[in-house]
Every structure is written in C-alpha cells, then in structure tokens.
Motif scaffolding. Structure first.
Motif, mmCIF file in Angstrom:
data_model
loop_
_atom_site.group_PDB
_atom_site.id
_atom_site.type_symbol
_atom_site.label_atom_id
_atom_site.label_comp_id
_atom_site.label_asym_id
_atom_site.label_seq_id
_atom_site.Cartn_x
_atom_site.Cartn_y
_atom_site.Cartn_z
ATOM 1 N N PHE A 1 0.802 -1.099 -0.002
ATOM 2 C CA PHE A 1 0.115 0.232 0.227
ATOM 3 C C PHE A 1 0.610 0.731 -0.172
ATOM 4 C CE2 PHE A 1 -2.820 -3.194 1.037
ATOM 5 C CZ PHE A 1 -4.305 -2.881 0.980
ATOM 6 N N HIS A 2 0.415 1.911 -0.335
ATOM 7 C CA HIS A 2 0.736 3.292 -0.419
ATOM 8 C C HIS A 2 0.800 4.768 0.301
ATOM 9 C CE1 HIS A 2 -0.725 5.896 -3.676
ATOM 10 N NE2 HIS A 2 -0.135 4.684 -4.593
ATOM 11 N N ILE A 3 0.553 5.100 1.637
ATOM 12 C CA ILE A 3 0.291 6.280 2.205
ATOM 13 C C ILE A 3 0.718 7.915 1.907
ATOM 14 C CG2 ILE A 3 -0.788 6.522 4.357
ATOM 15 C CD1 ILE A 3 0.186 3.245 3.999
ATOM 16 N N ASP A 4 0.197 8.597 1.351
ATOM 17 C CA ASP A 4 0.330 10.059 0.633
ATOM 18 C C ASP A 4 -0.253 11.030 1.717
ATOM 19 O OD1 ASP A 4 1.992 9.396 -1.839
ATOM 20 O OD2 ASP A 4 -0.292 8.501 -1.391
ATOM 21 N N GLY A 5 0.362 11.891 2.140
ATOM 22 C CA GLY A 5 -0.049 12.691 2.931
ATOM 23 C C GLY A 5 0.969 13.854 3.786
ATOM 24 N N LEU A 6 -0.130 14.423 5.022
ATOM 25 C CA LEU A 6 0.598 16.126 5.440
ATOM 26 C C LEU A 6 1.074 15.378 6.595
ATOM 27 C CD1 LEU A 6 2.294 18.503 5.338
ATOM 28 C CD2 LEU A 6 0.039 19.581 6.002
ATOM 29 N N TRP A 7 2.019 15.624 7.058
ATOM 30 C CA TRP A 7 2.583 15.477 9.225
ATOM 31 C C TRP A 7 2.629 16.684 9.493
ATOM 32 C CZ3 TRP A 7 1.555 12.661 13.192
ATOM 33 C CH2 TRP A 7 2.686 12.637 14.248
ATOM 34 N N THR A 8 2.056 17.525 10.349
ATOM 35 C CA THR A 8 2.253 19.013 10.795
ATOM 36 C C THR A 8 2.971 19.104 11.462
ATOM 37 O OG1 THR A 8 0.506 18.067 12.193
ATOM 38 C CG2 THR A 8 -0.275 18.344 10.011
ATOM 39 N N GLY A 9 3.538 18.133 12.396
ATOM 40 C CA GLY A 9 4.853 17.832 13.162
ATOM 41 C C GLY A 9 4.439 17.254 14.260
#
Length: 446
Positions: A222-230
């Motif tokens: 699987f691939h997981i895409d997105g943003l980590w805010t910190g």
C-alpha cells in the motif's frame, strides 16, 4: 501530449530565457529575493506560480529541454541541463543564475530524484533549507530503516549489502528469497529479488552502488500519502497498488486505488502517524509504502517498507488536486520555502485511483496506434487520460511521467474505482514502433 525533443548529451547548461524586466538583479549587498527551482516534469505536477509570487520574487529555474515548456511564463530566467540529477551541470547553471540574480534565499526541488541535488546546492550556497545530512534519513534506505527500527516500527529484516557475500550471509540467517535494492534508488530502479544463492550473479547486471538487502515479504503493498504537521497527521489517504512498482519496471501496467474500509484505515492511520513522527518531527509531505497483510487473529498486519520526503509520484498529485481539492505539491513547496503548510481535511472523501501503462517496447519509441473503447457509463472509465498522439515519440526518461499512457479515476467507492481501472487496463491497446522497426502491442491481458 505534444512531442518534445530529448535533452542533448552534453553537460553544459544553456540559457533559454532572459531576465524579465521586473527581475533586474539587486546589488550584492541587498537581499536578492531570488528563489531557484529545480524542475524536471513536463506536465503540471506542480503549480509553482501559485506557490511563489513571480512578480515580487526573482524565481529562476534549472530544468531540462523536455520540461522547459512547463516552466511558468513569469520566470525570471531558465537554464537547461541534460538531467536535473546531474550535479555538476546543475551547479554550473546555479552559478550562472547566482551571478545574475544573487545568492538564492531558497532552493526548491519537489521531485524525489532532485532532492539530493538540491540539498548539496543549499549546502554549497549556505542558504536555508534541508542539507544532505538532514535528508539522509529520507533518501538512504539503510538510515531510514535504522531510524524506524529504533522507533519500534515493524518491518522485514534488513541489512547493508556492500557485496554478494553480505547478501549470502543475510539470506543464510533470514532465509530466501531476499530483495536487494539501491539505498538511494527511486521508482523501483535496480530492485532485484533473489530466490536462492544461484541468483546472486543478478547483482552484477547493474553498476555497483550502495545497496540494502531485505527479507522478502509477500503481503500486498500500500502507499499512504499526506501531510505530517509536526504534531499529527493532516490530510492523508491510503491506497492499494494494483500490480507492483517492480512489475512496472518489467513491462506490466501499474494501478492504484484508494482505500475506503474504515476497519483498515484506522490502524493504517496509527501506523502512518508513528512513522511520520519518527522520521520527521517537523512538518513534511510524505509518500509512505507499507506491506499490509492479515495477522492470525484477523487484524491487519502492517510493516514498514520505505518513505519519501515528497509528494507521491505517478498521478498522485493530480488525483489529490482534481478529486480531493488539495495541492500536496504546494504543501511540499511551503516546507522548502520555510512556511508552515496548512491544508484542509475534507469532511467526506471521494475515492480516486490511477493507472500507468508502459510503452510496449523500450523508449524511445514512436506511437503508431492506440485504442480504448468507450465505457458503458462515464463512471466505468477514467475521468481523464494522457495518451501520446499517433506519431509522437515516447522519450527515454526514467520515472512514471514518460510512459505509454496515464489514466486517472474517481468514484464513490474503492470497488467502483478498481473495477474501472481493471476495465481500462484490459481494454486499452497501445502500438509502438521501436528503433528496429518492429510493431508491438501492449495490453494487460497478455
């Protein structure tokens, strides 16, 4: 798609646009307002003019002949190089731009293949942003796996693979088959599966470079895409590959469908949060890959594969913008420009997906025909496609952009999208003529 000429083989940068009237360089003692973008995409993967005001900043580009047409018209200047991962050529181009426009405040590179180059350029110039040392955990797969292992994140066994003896010793301890890959590879380049000691000579078929060996895992990827805010996950989506990236390098089509099963998404979200926090406590846009299987008790079994410090490749940035209304490439640019990215999280997500079909013969090759029957309903086919025109040459460029054909999908559920992907893959036909003149037909049902 229109036909473009291939990059020349010489390594000298060439000048393709003069500074615009509003972009006269400032004196050496003044802030330059200069930003350099290292850019390799022919298509509109990134909307740079929306990320930086090209009227108030001197935005210059180091690019290739193939990608020159997608440089914004408001650019102060552009220099072309044979390849944007050719550090010597890029440095010569950067030196020219620095002479005209001053030392850049920032260097932006959004394609994974250009992250190393940009980091070295920043370090040499002394400008703000990620350096090679800071990038290592995202680009060196050995370092990456060591960091995640120290955080207690499950993954197949791994080790450095400096030579065949090290691979043999690893397999004797962990068992065959094993997977050997470049520590700094992209797009599954150079990934080799070895089923026994007799396969060790396969490692000699490509130039020597630092490598990693891992225990083989047969679970779906699987691939997981997105943003980590910190501090936490921002918007993110998990997708299951249809076929594998390695299969794509061997001539098979590659697809992806977003997951809508809440019982799977919950543990995937927890896993992604652990990985993103372990690798980067600061904000970053991620493209994470994981093995997802089933434990004896029926719960998901999730193991780390690798992670990229960038928006995912293939059609991912397009699907995010067109289906979800979110520009992940813009968030990645914000991070590199020293801004804190802020992205909306939809209350309700639609489901997206994509499909890549390779050219049926090695590029460069010329398209002689293609065919895709109309679907019974619009929802049963792609909502958009990028197919070379008859007569167009598919260039010999690595990565997932310059392939035989690209398709994007959206629908109300994972099942609907996957059905449309499989239908398109089975019915699309692409004919190309290689340099030697033979005709080959490409389809998935072969």
């Amino acid at each position: 798609m229109s036909e473009h000429s291939e990059p020349s083989e010489h390594s000298e940068p060439s000048e393709h646009s003069e500074p615009s009237e509003h972009s006269e360089p400032s004196g050496h003692g003044e802030p330059s307002g200069h930003i350099i973008v290292i850019h390799r995409w022919r298509d509109r993967h990134a909307h740079y003019e929306e990320y930086v005001d090209h009227r108030t900043h001197r935005v210059t580009y180091v690019t290739t002949e193939l990608a020159l047409d997608s440089v914004p018209g408001g650019a102060a200047a552009a220099r072309t190089v044979p390849a944007t991962d050719d550090l010597d050529a890029v440095w010569r181009a950067v030196t020219e731009l620095r002479t005209h426009f001053g030392v850049p405040e920032r260097v932006v590179a959004l394609n994974e293949g250009d992250l190393d180059t940009a980091a070295v350029v920043r370090e040499r110039l002394g400008c703000a942003g990620q350096t090679p040392d800071a990038l290592a955990r995202f680009r060196d797969k050995l370092t990456m796996n060591q960091v995640t292992a120290e955080a207690g994140i499950p993954a197949p066994a791994f080790a450095d693979a400096p030579d065949e003896a090290a691979v043999r010793a690893f397999a004797e301890h962990h068992g065959w088959p094993v997977v050997v890959k470049p520590r700094r590879g992209t797009a599954s380049r150079g990934v080799v599966r070895l089923d026994s000691e007799a396969d060790l000579p396969l490692l000699r078929t490509s130039p020597p470079e630092p490598r990693l060996v891992q225990a083989f895992c047969a679970d779906p990827i699987f691939h997981i895409d997105g943003l980590w805010t910190g501090e936490e996950l921002g918007p993110w989506r998990a997708s299951r590959y249809v076929n594998t990236c390695v299969d794509f390098t061997q001539g098979e089509a590659l697809g992806s469908v977003e997951v809508d099963d809440p019982e799977l998404l919950a543990p995937l979200g927890e896993f992604t949060s652990r990985v993103a926090g372990a690798l980067g406590p600061e904000p970053w846009v991620f493209h994470l890959e994981a093995f997802v299987g089933t434990s004896p008790d029926g719960s998901p079994s999730i193991q780390f594969l690798e992670a990229g410090y960038r928006v995912g490749g293939a059609e991912i940035p397009f699907v995010w913008r067109e289906v979800h209304g979110i520009d992940l490439a813009g968030a990645a640019a914000d991070v590199q420009l020293g801004r804190r990215p802020e992205l909306p999280v939809p209350d309700v997500w639609r489901t997206g997906g994509w499909l890549l079909v390779p050219s049926p013969v090695p590029a460069p090759c010329r398209v002689t025909a293609w065919d895709l029957p109309e679907p019974p309903t619009p929802d049963e086919g792609p909502y958009t496609s990028v197919i070379p025109a008859v007569g167009q040459v598919v260039p010999r460029v690595g990565g997932y952009e310059h392939v035989g054909a690209r398709f994007r999908f959206r629908g109300g559920s994972s099942g609907d999208v996957e059905k449309a992907i499989l239908r398109t893959a089975s019915q699309f036909r692409l004919e190309c003529v290689p340099e030697r003149g033979a005709r080959v037909v490409c389809g998935l049902d072969r």
